[in-house]
Motif scaffolding. Structure first.
Motif, short mmCIF file in Angstrom:
data_model
loop_
_atom_site.label_atom_id
_atom_site.label_comp_id
_atom_site.label_asym_id
_atom_site.label_seq_id
_atom_site.Cartn_x
_atom_site.Cartn_y
_atom_site.Cartn_z
N VAL A 157 0.84 -1.33 -0.13
CA VAL A 157 -0.09 0.04 0.08
C VAL A 157 0.79 1.32 0.01
CG1 VAL A 157 -1.61 1.30 1.51
CG2 VAL A 157 -1.90 -1.10 1.13
N LEU A 158 1.91 1.34 0.71
CA LEU A 158 2.94 2.32 0.67
C LEU A 158 3.43 2.50 -0.57
CD1 LEU A 158 4.48 2.04 4.21
CD2 LEU A 158 3.38 3.97 3.66
N ILE A 159 3.99 1.34 -1.31
CA ILE A 159 4.53 1.71 -2.56
C ILE A 159 3.59 2.31 -3.73
CG2 ILE A 159 5.63 0.28 -4.37
CD1 ILE A 159 6.86 -1.25 -2.08
N VAL A 160 2.26 1.73 -3.57
CA VAL A 160 1.46 2.22 -4.37
C VAL A 160 0.95 3.53 -4.36
CG1 VAL A 160 -1.01 1.53 -5.34
CG2 VAL A 160 0.60 -0.31 -4.92
N PHE A 161 0.36 3.76 -3.17
CA PHE A 161 -0.14 5.16 -2.65
C PHE A 161 0.89 6.26 -2.43
CE2 PHE A 161 -3.78 2.40 -2.43
CZ PHE A 161 -4.69 2.69 -3.32
N GLY A 162 2.12 5.92 -1.65
CA GLY A 162 2.97 6.80 -1.04
C GLY A 162 2.40 7.05 0.25
N ALA A 163 3.41 7.62 1.03
CA ALA A 163 3.24 8.08 2.41
C ALA A 163 2.44 9.07 2.39
CB ALA A 163 4.57 8.28 3.11
N GLY A 164 2.43 10.04 1.74
CA GLY A 164 1.68 11.36 1.71
C GLY A 164 0.01 11.06 1.66
N LYS A 165 -0.33 10.16 0.91
CA LYS A 165 -1.64 9.56 0.30
C LYS A 165 -2.26 8.82 1.34
CE LYS A 165 -3.13 11.35 -3.53
NZ LYS A 165 -4.57 11.79 -3.84
N LEU A 166 -1.48 8.22 2.11
CA LEU A 166 -1.79 7.11 3.18
C LEU A 166 -3.03 7.43 4.07
CD1 LEU A 166 -1.33 4.06 3.61
CD2 LEU A 166 0.66 4.72 5.47
N PRO A 167 -2.85 8.70 4.93
CA PRO A 167 -4.05 9.00 5.78
C PRO A 167 -5.27 9.13 4.92
CG PRO A 167 -1.96 10.36 6.25
CD PRO A 167 -1.81 9.45 4.76
N ASP A 168 -5.33 9.74 3.86
CA ASP A 168 -6.33 9.84 3.22
C ASP A 168 -6.87 8.41 2.68
OD1 ASP A 168 -6.35 12.66 3.36
OD2 ASP A 168 -5.02 12.82 1.43
N VAL A 169 -6.25 7.47 2.10
CA VAL A 169 -6.56 6.41 1.82
C VAL A 169 -7.17 5.44 3.16
CG1 VAL A 169 -5.75 4.11 0.92
CG2 VAL A 169 -5.00 6.14 -0.02
N LEU A 170 -6.58 5.60 4.19
CA LEU A 170 -7.03 4.69 5.37
C LEU A 170 -8.28 5.30 5.74
CD1 LEU A 170 -3.54 3.63 7.00
CD2 LEU A 170 -5.09 2.40 5.46
N GLY A 171 -8.55 6.61 5.63
CA GLY A 171 -9.64 7.25 6.18
C GLY A 171 -10.73 7.08 5.43
N GLN A 172 -10.55 6.84 4.08
CA GLN A 172 -11.70 6.77 3.21
C GLN A 172 -12.26 5.03 3.51
OE1 GLN A 172 -10.45 7.28 -0.82
NE2 GLN A 172 -10.62 9.65 -0.57
N LEU A 173 -11.18 4.27 3.81
CA LEU A 173 -11.44 2.84 3.93
C LEU A 173 -12.10 2.80 5.45
CD1 LEU A 173 -10.97 -0.05 3.49
CD2 LEU A 173 -8.95 -0.04 4.44
N GLY A 174 -11.68 3.41 6.13
CA GLY A 174 -12.30 3.50 7.61
C GLY A 174 -13.85 3.85 7.52
N ARG A 175 -14.05 4.91 6.76
CA ARG A 175 -15.33 5.78 6.47
C ARG A 175 -16.34 4.48 5.72
NH1 ARG A 175 -12.93 10.38 5.78
NH2 ARG A 175 -12.79 9.99 3.59
N GLY A 176 -15.64 3.79 4.67
CA GLY A 176 -16.70 2.71 4.14
C GLY A 176 -16.75 1.68 5.03
N VAL A 177 -16.07 1.06 5.86
CA VAL A 177 -16.14 0.11 6.80
C VAL A 177 -17.48 0.52 7.81
CG1 VAL A 177 -15.25 -1.41 8.65
CG2 VAL A 177 -14.14 -1.07 6.37
N GLN A 178 -17.21 1.87 8.27
CA GLN A 178 -18.12 2.35 9.19
C GLN A 178 -19.45 2.29 8.67
OE1 GLN A 178 -17.41 6.37 10.44
NE2 GLN A 178 -18.97 6.51 11.97
N ALA A 179 -19.69 2.92 7.54
CA ALA A 179 -20.78 2.87 6.74
C ALA A 179 -21.39 1.61 6.33
CB ALA A 179 -20.80 3.70 5.40
N THR A 180 -20.61 0.64 6.11
CA THR A 180 -21.02 -0.72 5.86
C THR A 180 -21.68 -1.54 7.17
OG1 THR A 180 -19.66 -0.91 4.11
CG2 THR A 180 -20.49 -3.02 5.05
N ALA A 181 -20.90 -1.01 8.34
CA ALA A 181 -21.16 -1.73 9.57
C ALA A 181 -22.26 -0.90 10.25
CB ALA A 181 -20.22 -1.40 10.56
N SER A 182 -22.88 0.28 9.83
CA SER A 182 -23.97 1.15 10.47
C SER A 182 -25.25 0.92 9.63
CB SER A 182 -23.76 2.42 10.58
OG SER A 182 -23.28 2.94 9.38
N GLY A 183 -25.01 0.07 8.37
CA GLY A 183 -26.00 -0.08 7.27
C GLY A 183 -26.19 1.03 6.37
N VAL A 184 -25.56 1.96 6.42
CA VAL A 184 -25.70 2.86 5.46
C VAL A 184 -24.88 2.54 4.17
CG1 VAL A 184 -24.82 5.35 4.92
CG2 VAL A 184 -25.68 4.75 7.22
N SER A 185 -25.55 2.60 3.14
CA SER A 185 -25.23 2.12 1.86
C SER A 185 -24.64 3.42 0.85
CB SER A 185 -26.17 1.49 0.68
OG SER A 185 -25.81 1.24 -0.41
#
Length: 76
Positions: A16-44
Motif C-alpha cells: 500500500v505504501l509503494i502504490v499510494f505513497g506515504a503522503g496519501k496514506l492517511p487519506d486512503v485509510l480514512g476513506q477505507l475506515g469511512r467505508g467500513v463504518q458506513a457498511t457496519a452502520s447499514g448506510v449504503s
C-alpha cells in the motif's frame, strides 16, 4: 478463511505504501475506515445522491454545496 498474521499485514502495508505513497496514506485509510463504518452502520454509499459530500470527521453525507457538516459542524 485464511489466517492473516503480523508478517502478512506488514507485507500488505508495504505494498500500500509503494502504490499510494506515504503522503496519501492517511487519506486512503480514512476513506477505507469511512467505508467500513458506513457498511457496519447499514448506510449504503452506493445509494447516495450524486454530488453528496461526506464529512471527513464523522463520515455523514451532506449536500454537495455545504460548507459545514450538518451533524458535527466540521468544515467540509
Amino acid at each position: 478463511m485464511p489466517n492473516i498474521g503480523g508478517p502478512e499485514l506488514l507485507l500488505i502495508l508495504a505494498v500500500v505504501l509503494i502504490v499510494f505513497g506515504a503522503g496519501k496514506l492517511p487519506d486512503v485509510l480514512g476513506q477505507l475506515g469511512r467505508g467500513v463504518q458506513a457498511t457496519a452502520s447499514g448506510v449504503s454509499t452506493a445509494t447516495a445522491a450524486p454530488g453528496t459530500t461526506y464529512c471527513r470527521n464523522c463520515g455523514r453525507p451532506n449536500v454537495a454545496d455545504s460548507k459545514f457538516c450538518s451533524n458535527c459542524g466540521q468544515a467540509l
